[in-house]
Structure formats: C-alpha cells, structure tokens
Design a protein around this motif. Structure first.
Motif, PDB file in Angstrom:
ATOM      1  N   THR A  74      -0.280  11.920  -2.645  1.00  0.00           N
ATOM      2  CA  THR A  74      -1.011  10.927  -1.868  1.00  0.00           C
ATOM      3  C   THR A  74      -0.056   9.806  -1.455  1.00  0.00           C
ATOM      4  N   SER A  75      -0.431   9.070  -0.443  1.00  0.00           N
ATOM      5  CA  SER A  75       0.437   8.007   0.059  1.00  0.00           C
ATOM      6  C   SER A  75       0.764   6.972  -1.013  1.00  0.00           C
ATOM      7  N   ASN A  76      -0.238   6.487  -1.723  1.00  0.00           N
ATOM      8  CA  ASN A  76       0.003   5.428  -2.700  1.00  0.00           C
ATOM      9  C   ASN A  76       0.734   5.937  -3.930  1.00  0.00           C
ATOM     10  N   GLN A  77       0.371   7.118  -4.389  1.00  0.00           N
ATOM     11  CA  GLN A  77       1.079   7.739  -5.511  1.00  0.00           C
ATOM     12  C   GLN A  77       2.549   7.959  -5.152  1.00  0.00           C
ATOM     13  N   ALA A  78       2.806   8.454  -3.945  1.00  0.00           N
ATOM     14  CA  ALA A  78       4.184   8.733  -3.526  1.00  0.00           C
ATOM     15  C   ALA A  78       4.993   7.447  -3.407  1.00  0.00           C
ATOM     16  N   ASN A 107      -7.218  -3.137   4.601  1.00  0.00           N
ATOM     17  CA  ASN A 107      -7.085  -2.109   3.560  1.00  0.00           C
ATOM     18  C   ASN A 107      -7.684  -2.626   2.252  1.00  0.00           C
ATOM     19  N   THR A 108      -8.615  -1.853   1.681  1.00  0.00           N
ATOM     20  CA  THR A 108      -9.279  -2.272   0.440  1.00  0.00           C
ATOM     21  C   THR A 108      -8.925  -1.408  -0.763  1.00  0.00           C
ATOM     22  N   ASN A 109      -8.100  -0.375  -0.570  1.00  0.00           N
ATOM     23  CA  ASN A 109      -7.851   0.576  -1.648  1.00  0.00           C
ATOM     24  C   ASN A 109      -6.432   0.598  -2.190  1.00  0.00           C
ATOM     25  N   LEU A 110      -5.453   0.155  -1.415  1.00  0.00           N
ATOM     26  CA  LEU A 110      -4.076   0.221  -1.899  1.00  0.00           C
ATOM     27  C   LEU A 110      -3.904  -0.609  -3.168  1.00  0.00           C
ATOM     28  N   GLU A 111      -4.394  -1.829  -3.145  1.00  0.00           N
ATOM     29  CA  GLU A 111      -4.251  -2.692  -4.322  1.00  0.00           C
ATOM     30  C   GLU A 111      -4.984  -2.109  -5.533  1.00  0.00           C
ATOM     31  N   ALA A 112      -6.165  -1.555  -5.286  1.00  0.00           N
ATOM     32  CA  ALA A 112      -6.929  -0.958  -6.385  1.00  0.00           C
ATOM     33  C   ALA A 112      -6.197   0.243  -6.978  1.00  0.00           C
ATOM     34  N   ASP A 113      -5.584   1.053  -6.113  1.00  0.00           N
ATOM     35  CA  ASP A 113      -4.826   2.208  -6.600  1.00  0.00           C
ATOM     36  C   ASP A 113      -3.638   1.770  -7.446  1.00  0.00           C
ATOM     37  N   MET A 114      -2.922   0.760  -6.987  1.00  0.00           N
ATOM     38  CA  MET A 114      -1.766   0.298  -7.758  1.00  0.00           C
ATOM     39  C   MET A 114      -2.191  -0.288  -9.100  1.00  0.00           C
TER      40      MET A 114
END
Length: 250
Positions: A217-221, A19-26
């Motif tokens: 979205t998953s990360n926002q939620a 996964n390359t986006n979860l950390e960036a989203d946070m």
C-alpha cells in the motif's frame, strides 16, 4: 520496557489537505521512538473531482511554504504523501521532486509513488495486480509509471463511479479488501493498493492471508522506505514487506 514516543527519528510528512487517512495509518504503524510531523498541501480544489488534471496540478504546486513549516522540526526523512500527484507526471518528475525536497530540506525524501516501486523491488516483484480509487485515466498513468520502472500490471480493479476528494477516504476497509481481491491475477507476485487516502493498511494482513502473496500500500511502502533510510527494522505486522525488512532481506 517503557514505550518510547520519540527520540529515535523524526519523519516529516507533506499531506494533501483533504486527506484523512495518512496520519491515521502512520499512527497505527508507528515504530517505537519514531515521531511523525505533518504539514498540509493545497494546490487543488477540494470540491472538484480528483482527476488527472487536478492531481497533476497538485504535483506541480509550490511546496515552499508547507515545506518551510515542516522543516521547523528538523526531520530526518520527509515523505511526500500523495501517490497520484506524481504518478500523473511520470518517474522522472517523481525523481526530480524527490531531489528538490532533499536539496531544500537536507533530509532523505520518500515519495508515495517512488515508495511503491522501492517496495516492489525489495520483494523482487515485477508482475502485479493493481487497485486504487482513482479515475480510469490516473490508473492508466499509474500502470504506465510502474511499467517504465520494470513492473508489469497483469490485472487491475477500479471503483464503480467517480469518487470525490472525500469519498476516496471514506471507502470502508471491507470495500478496500474487495477492491484488492478483485485485482488479483494467478501470475501476479504482489498486489498494489495505491492511494495515501485509502484505508488499505487495515486490511493488509487479511488480504495477504486470502491471496497468499504480499500486499503493498502507499502508506506502508512510504514507511518501509523511510525505515530503510533510517536503518531501522520493523517486526510488528502490516504485511510481508515489513517482515522482509526485519529479516534483513530487503
């Protein structure tokens, strides 16, 4: 006022190793004073298609080592950062996994799949449009998962072709926006963009403006539910969901 990089709360995140986006989203959404700490999850073959078998295997994989490493920072909340890994098993598995992590860590636990349900309930949304980069069978599982939690999917949109573990994260924000817009239905109260490795956070405000309804979205939620556990507010964008938290209506 000096911007606080830490000191308010620590959130530990278990994230699939490709996964390359979860950390960036946070990093994009990080509230002042809240720090994020990550441990990578294995349990799947990065070169295989992330179908229902692979994601179910990830959900059932051993968490002892990554969780033990993560607990070194003594997190206040632990996030389990893969939506499809528990969507494929169902709500009871998701709840049991959450309890297991809490029992081992002593921290409040947020799963990505459970956070979607939590966010929808906070908004009072029971009819949705659904979009994801998953294979069709996982989308079937997701719709069934949400239905068993009282959420009806009126329409869903899917990607063309089959994406591998890296292609999901490589979808551009414009493609994610188009995927979300295609999931809309006149009677849908919200749009769900499911996947912690899809670049959904970047287009939340734009898609909400286009459709006139909340986008989850998953990360926002996951962050929303974590902040709820921590008793922290949030007012810096990323959708109507955080606005509801700041108003105290969630």
């Amino acid at each position: 006022m000096r911007y606080l990089s830490r000191g308010t709360a620590r959130i530990g995140v278990l994230v699939p190793f490709t996964n390359t986006n979860l950390e960036a989203d946070m990093a994009l959404m990080r509230p002042q004073g809240v720090s994020f700490h990550y441990a990578r999850l294995g349990g799947y073959d990065r070169d295989e298609i992330p179908d229902e078998k692979q994601m179910a295997g990830l959900g059932a994989s051993d968490l002892d080592e990554p969780l033990a490493l993560l607990l070194g920072v003594r997190p206040d909340v632990v996030m389990y950062g893969c939506t499809s890994a528990t969507l494929t098993h169902g709500p009871q598995f998701d709840a049991d996994l959450s309890r297991k992590i809490t029992d081992l860590s002593g921290a409040a636990t947020v799963t990505a799949a459970g956070a979607l349900v939590f966010a929808l309930k906070a908004l009072g949304a029971t009819r949705i449009g659904f979009a994801s980069p998953y294979v069709p069978k996982i989308n079937d599982d997701a719709v069934a998962f949400l239905q068993s939690c009282g959420v009806t999917t009126l329409h869903r949109s899917e990607v063309m072709g089959t994406l591998d573990n890296y292609s999901q994260g490589e979808l551009t924000p414009q493609k994610v926006f188009d995927l979300g817009r295609a999931a809309d239905h006149p009677d849908a109260q919200a749009i769900v963009l499911s996947c912690t490795d899809m670049r959904s956070v970047e287009i939340i405000d734009r898609l909400e403006a286009e459709l006139g309804k909340p986008v989850i979205t998953s990360n926002q939620a996951m962050l929303f539910q974590a902040l709820h556990h921590l008793g922290l507010g949030y007012a810096d964008g990323f959708g109507n969901l955080f606005t509801s938290l700041e108003r105290g209506t969630a």
